[in-house]
Design an enzyme around this catalytic site. Structure first.
Site: not given
Length: 148
Positions: A7-9, A11-12, A70
């Site tokens: 991921t590039r998020n 927060g995650k 996801d």
């Protein structure tokens, strides 16, 4: 042991790093693993898109363990919308706050505020073996957002 979280998020990434902070696992984002580009999330289910993310990272770093997720929110009164499209529901570059505001606007005046949050996590070994884990949480959307 290093594990790539596909991921590039930020927060995650921060949440998963905090979860594993007292373990032997070191979580690396795609950026930290030096992986450029993004998986094409054109699946029709959360599981398909989670797999696409692990396969994407595995192709770049087949020597590593990969995890990806996801997630989606399925709102009953909106016939399951936004579903798997939650992250881009308010537009392709919408922030979390913009998505939340869009949701509040769509739900304006709706009494039935029941919804289900669903998540699929894909874990892939360096040998390319995949296992999926699914979670479901049913609840009710608040009329006024809360940060609690």
């Amino acid at each position: 042991m290093d594990i790539i979280f596909a991921t590039r998020n930020p927060g995650k990434v921060n949440e998963v790093k905090a979860f594993f902070s007292s373990s032997v696992f070191n979580i690396l984002s795609l950026d930290e693993a030096g992986i450029e580009g993004d998986a094409i999330e054109d699946g029709t289910t959360l599981g398909e898109n989670a797999t696409k993310k692990t396969l994407f990272a595995h192709a770049a770093r087949p020597d590593m363990w990969i995890i990806a997720d996801d997630t989606g929110i399925f709102i009953d009164a909106l016939n399951g919308e936004p579903g798997i499209h939650a992250a881009r529901w308010a537009g392709p570059t919408a922030t979390t706050e913009e998505i939340r505001a869009h949701c509040q606007k769509q739900m304006q005046g709706i009494v039935d505020r029941s919804a289900t949050f669903r998540c699929v996590i894909s874990v892939m070994s360096p040998k390319g073996l995949e296992q999926q884990f699914k979670g479901v949480l049913a609840g009710t959307l608040l009329e006024i957002p809360s940060d609690e």
